[in-house]
Structure formats: structure tokens, C-alpha cells
Design a protein around this motif. Structure first.
Motif, short mmCIF file in Angstrom:
data_model
loop_
_atom_site.label_atom_id
_atom_site.label_comp_id
_atom_site.label_asym_id
_atom_site.label_seq_id
_atom_site.Cartn_x
_atom_site.Cartn_y
_atom_site.Cartn_z
N ARG A 45 -9.12 31.40 27.43
CA ARG A 45 -8.16 31.29 28.51
C ARG A 45 -7.56 29.89 28.57
O ARG A 45 -8.19 28.91 28.15
CB ARG A 45 -8.85 31.59 29.86
N ASN A 46 -6.35 29.81 29.12
CA ASN A 46 -5.72 28.50 29.30
C ASN A 46 -6.25 27.84 30.57
O ASN A 46 -7.14 28.38 31.25
CB ASN A 46 -4.19 28.62 29.31
N ASP A 94 -5.77 41.99 26.34
CA ASP A 94 -5.25 41.34 27.56
C ASP A 94 -3.92 41.93 28.02
O ASP A 94 -3.57 41.83 29.20
CB ASP A 94 -5.07 39.84 27.31
N HIS A 131 -7.15 39.89 20.81
CA HIS A 131 -7.21 39.49 22.21
C HIS A 131 -5.93 39.89 22.96
O HIS A 131 -5.99 40.29 24.13
CB HIS A 131 -7.45 37.99 22.33
N ASP A 156 -6.58 29.81 33.63
CA ASP A 156 -7.44 30.98 33.47
C ASP A 156 -6.64 32.25 33.16
O ASP A 156 -7.00 33.35 33.57
CB ASP A 156 -8.30 31.20 34.72
N GLN A 157 -5.55 32.07 32.42
CA GLN A 157 -4.71 33.18 31.99
C GLN A 157 -4.79 33.34 30.47
O GLN A 157 -5.05 32.37 29.75
CB GLN A 157 -3.25 32.94 32.41
N PRO A 158 -4.56 34.54 29.97
CA PRO A 158 -4.59 34.74 28.51
C PRO A 158 -3.43 34.02 27.84
O PRO A 158 -2.35 33.87 28.42
CB PRO A 158 -4.48 36.25 28.36
N TYR A 159 -3.66 33.60 26.62
CA TYR A 159 -2.61 32.92 25.86
C TYR A 159 -1.57 33.91 25.37
O TYR A 159 -1.87 35.04 25.01
CB TYR A 159 -3.22 32.19 24.67
N ASN A 190 -7.59 26.22 21.22
CA ASN A 190 -8.75 26.52 22.06
C ASN A 190 -9.89 27.08 21.21
O ASN A 190 -11.05 26.68 21.38
CB ASN A 190 -8.36 27.52 23.15
N HIS A 236 -11.35 38.46 26.63
CA HIS A 236 -11.07 37.91 27.96
C HIS A 236 -11.79 36.58 28.22
O HIS A 236 -11.95 36.19 29.38
CB HIS A 236 -11.44 38.92 29.06
N THR A 237 -12.22 35.90 27.16
CA THR A 237 -12.91 34.61 27.36
C THR A 237 -12.09 33.42 26.89
O THR A 237 -12.38 32.28 27.30
CB THR A 237 -14.26 34.58 26.63
#
Length: 475
Positions: free
Chosen positions: A139-140, A295, A291, A143-146, A155, A136-137
Motif C-alpha cells: 500500500r502507498n 484490488d 495485486h 493506505d491505498q493500492p498502487y 515498495n 492487499h498488503t
């Protein structure tokens, strides 16, 4: 006394939970074996055997550190919280330490353990260990998961440019051995767990021990990494690392892999050639799927990542499914891969994609049946990677191939096994075929009947059927 709960992290070196537990005082180790849960999760017997053999190695390594190992058999995870609470009270445990596991069931289990331990004021400490970056770290900008690998990778590489996670210092030997007759360190056999024994020849393919895994890593880095981008797709060549089984149950850590990859630069991020870059990409694919599983927990519940693909009308064809499972489809590269997996517990990654897409597209059989079969056979069966790969092949997942792009297994075979050496190894019925015939032995109408099945499906017709089916399902 600190309790370190080992799960899929059966090593001493670079073990986050063990390292930090030891900073707080003497430790004892716990391993819980859950045969009923293994069956629910469809873990392969060859993988369980691999785990038990490594557990014996871990027991020896812990004893050299004066850390006792307590082994409990708790068939189902639902019963673990109460058992751990009782264990902590029994041995007057001050805190429980473990490395984070990412699956939905694992997260629910650990949350239940944490809740149970609050009743006795016993801290439950969890650490990032299986992944490069904490869950959960990554993020785009929103602040959303890829949901796309390329952006996720970019990233990650930016983060690695800032800091590459370092291997932890070695564990110290405890000054005093904690001796208690109530500690059970007996490792059960497969038979005692209700499982069939594994052929010794397969066991020899997969030796255990941290030193073995580190030697394999060192050998790959020294002799195959530089050419990895050129050789990784050719199943007849030993071009891949074949470290997945060791990473999966934690004989080897992901940080040790990164350390080996960047060792020439003292741990700093630096790519000198495309071989390094391609292997880093593969490590980041592994990271990505871990991830995604955390997520988007619905992928752990037999659901496609893309919800719209739930409407695809998969075919029910038990005969075709069984032909695929046992390498009798009449498509040589597919049969070679499936037979390699049955014989060794492992299949080359390029061939995994070919076999998966053949089932999901040409046979139009639900990818979840193939996903389950792979888990039941693979020594490196990791839910996140297996699920991600299958959903990619079936066009239901993240970064999935468009439904109209379908591998032609014959073309794939001709490209990546041009001389047919891989096929000859696993499909001996075709050993006498030349390099042209072996990929499609019945292409010529005048071909003499071979002791090998004719194709169970026409590739061209089945391709069009798949495209029409997906299109009508509006995916």
C-alpha cells in the motif's frame, strides 16, 4: 485427515498449503477439473493439456509421499461448495487447506466453499503462495493500492530488502498410506473432457515435471540471466526465461524463482548486475498485475481499468480481426508473432506488445477481443498478466502508454529483428527477402508480387485515426 485442495499449484516442493496441512496430521489431496468453467474462462486447450500432463506427475509424486489423490470432475464452480462439503463428511476431513487464488470468480468460489464448510464446522485454511506478498498488503502512504508500477516496485524492493520469502522445507513421507476404494485418481484425457488432442510436437516443447521446471530455472540463471537486459527484447534470440507456463500452473513457485535469483547471497536481497534487476522487474510486473486484479476486481469483469476509456468507439471489422488472428495482416512482425502462438502456444513478450498494440490502435478493434484470443491460444495464459498487458497496449489500464504513443510495427521489427531471422522462421513466404525488404516487403512499388498478403491497413493513416478517436473520446 487433512484435505489439500490443489488448483494452479501442481507441485510438491515449496507448496504452502501442503506444508502447513501436514503439520496438522495425515493428508489426502484433491484436484477438481471443471471443463465448462475452463470454456467460460477461455483457457487454451494447450494449457489444459499441459495441466493434465503435470497432474499425472503430481499423482506420482504424491504417491511417493503416501498421500492419496482424489480427482473429481465438476463442470461448473457453482457446484463445488456442496461437493466439497459432501467429500469432507465422506472422508471425515478435519480441515481443508488451499493456496489463495486471486481472480474475482476464484475469490467468490472460495468464499462460498468457506461458508458451506462452516455448516459442518470444518475450517477452510488459505495461504499466500502465488504471490510474493499477501494480497492487499502493498500500500502507498495513504493506505491505498498502487495504480502505477514504478511506485509499486519501489515498495516491493523495500520489503525484499527487509526479508526475501524463503522456500519451505521438503514435505515428509506419511507413515501410513490412507487407502480407500472410494478415492478416484483417474486422470481424464482431453477427448473425455470434450477437447481436441494436442500435437505431440507441441507437447515436446513443454515437458512437465518439477525437476524439469527447476532445471530450466537453473539453466536460465546460469547461462542467460546476466545478459537478460540485453537479449530479452530480441525474439530470434533465446533470451527470456520461458518459465511463465510453469509459474502459471504452479509447477514452479515464485519463491523458487527468487531463491534462484539471490542464491549467491544465501537468500538475501542483492543485485549485482542489470540482468538480475531486469528479471526481478519482470517478476514484479507479474506481482503487480496479480495485486491489481485483487484490488480492482472490475478488471475481471470485462471492464477497462480506466473507466473513462469505456467510451472509445471500437471498430467492428471481422475480416481484419481474422487476418490478425491467423497471421495474415501483411505486417511481417505481427504475422510472425501470431503464427508462433498458433504453432507453439507461446509468443515472445516484445512481440505480444507489438501484436496487441497493432490490433487496438492500428486496427482500432476492441482490446478485449484480442485478450480473449490470446487466452484461447497461450499455454501460459494467466488472466492477470494477459489482461494487464492488453490494457497497457490499449492505453486503458495501469501504467498504460499514452494513447498518442503507438508502436510502429515496422520500426519495432527493424530494431528487434534487424536481420529478419524471427520473421523468416514464422513467415516462410518471406524467407528469400533481404534484411531490408523483409520488414516491409511491399514498401517499394516495383516489388514483385509475393505469396504474402499486402498490408490490410496503412500504418500512418491508421495511427492518426487512433489518435483522433482516443482524443475525441476524451480519454
Amino acid at each position: 485427515m487433512q484435505l489439500v485442495w490443489f488448483r494452479n499449484d501442481l507441485r510438491i516442493q515449496d507448496h504452502t498449503a501442503l506444508y502447513f496441512a501436514q503439520q496438522n496430521g495425515p493428508c489426502m489431496a484433491l484436484v477438481i477439473l471443471s471443463p465448462a468453467q475452463w470454456k467460460l474462462h477461455q483457457d487454451a486447450p494447450v494449457k489444459i493439456d499441459f495441466y493434465l500432463r503435470q497432474l499425472a506427475e503430481l499423482k506420482v509424486a504424491l504417491s511417493k509421499l503416501n498421500i492419496p489423490l482424489h480427482i473429481q470432475i465438476i463442470p461448473l464452480w457453482d457446484d463445488i461448495p456442496a461437493k466439497i462439503e459432501a467429500l469432507c463428511q465422506h472422508f471425515q476431513i478435519k480441515a481443508v487447506h488451499c493456496n489463495i487464488e486471486n481472480g474475482w470468480n476464484e475469490q467468490q468460489r472460495d468464499q462460498s466453499v468457506a461458508t458451506q464448510l462452516t455448516k459442518i464446522n470444518c475450517p477452510f485454511e488459505q495461504y499466500t503462495d502465488r504471490t510474493i506478498f499477501p494480497l492487499h498488503t502493498i500500500r502507498n502512504k495513504s493506505d491505498q493500492p498502487y495504480q502505477v508500477f514504478s511506485a509499486f516496485k519501489k515498495n516491493c524492493i523495500e520489503q525484499l530488502n527487509i526479508c526475501v520469502p524463503q522456500v519451505l522445507p521438503e514435505i515428509e513421507v506419511q507413515s501410513v498410506m490412507f487407502i480407500d476404494d472410494r478415492i478416484n485418481s483417474d486422470i481424464p484425457s482431453l477427448d473425455e473432457l470434450g477437447l481436441e488432442p494436442i500435437n505431440s510436437s507441441v507437447q515436446q516443447l513443454w515437458p512437465v515435471g518439477e525437476h524439469i521446471a527447476l532445471n530450466l530455472l537453473e539453466e536460465f540463471i546460469a547461462s542467460r540471466l546476466m545478459q537478460y537486459d540485453q537479449t530479452r527484447d530480441f525474439p530470434a534470440i533465446e533470451g527470456t526465461s520461458q518459465l511463465s507456463a510453469y509459474l502459471n500452473i504452479g509447477i514452479l513457485s515464485i519463491r523458487q524463482c527468487l531463491d534462484a535469483l539471490f542464491q549467491a547471497r544465501q537468500g538475501h536481497f542483492y543485485i549485482e548486475n542489470s540482468g538480475q534487476q531486469f528479471w526481478l522487474n519482470e517478476l514484479l510486473w507479474r506481482e503487480f498485475y496479480q495485486h491489481v486484479m485483487a484490488d480492482f476486481p472490475h478488471v475481471s469483469k470485462h471492464l477497462p481499468f480506466k473507466r473513462s476509456t469505456q467510451s472509445i468507439p471500437w471498430l467492428q471489422d471481422d475480416d481484419a480481426l481474422n487476418a490478425w488472428k491467423y497471421g495474415q495482416t501483411g505486417i511481417p512482425i505481427v504475422d510472425a508473432g501470431m503464427r508462433q502462438m498458433l504453432a507453439t502456444g507461446w509468443m515472445h513478450n516484445r512481440v505480444r506488445m507489438i501484436c496487441a498494440m497493432f490490433l487496438a490502435k492500428n486496427l482500432l478493434i476492441d482490446w478485449r477481443l484480442g485478450e480473449a484470443w490470446f487466452m484461447q491460444q497461450l499455454i501460459d495464459g494467466d488472466f492477470a498478466a494477459n489482461n494487464g498487458g492488453w490494457q497497457w497496449s490499449a492505453s486503458t489500464g495501469t501504467d498504460s502508454v499514452p494513447y498518442f504513443r503507438i508502436f510502429n510495427p515496422v520500426s519495432q521489427s527493424q530494431k528487434f529483428d534487424a536481420q529478419g531471422d524471427y520473421i523468416r522462421c514464422w513467415v516462410p513466404e518471406l524467407a528469400k527477402c533481404d534484411a531490408k525488404q523483409i520488414h516491409e516487403p511491399y514498401a517499394n512499388a516495383s516489388t514483385v508480387e509475393l505469396n504474402y498478403p499486402r498490408p490490410i491497413v496503412d500504418l500512418k493513416i491508421s495511427r492518426q485515426r487512433a489518435i483522433s478517436t482516443f482524443k475525441m473520446a476524451n480519454v
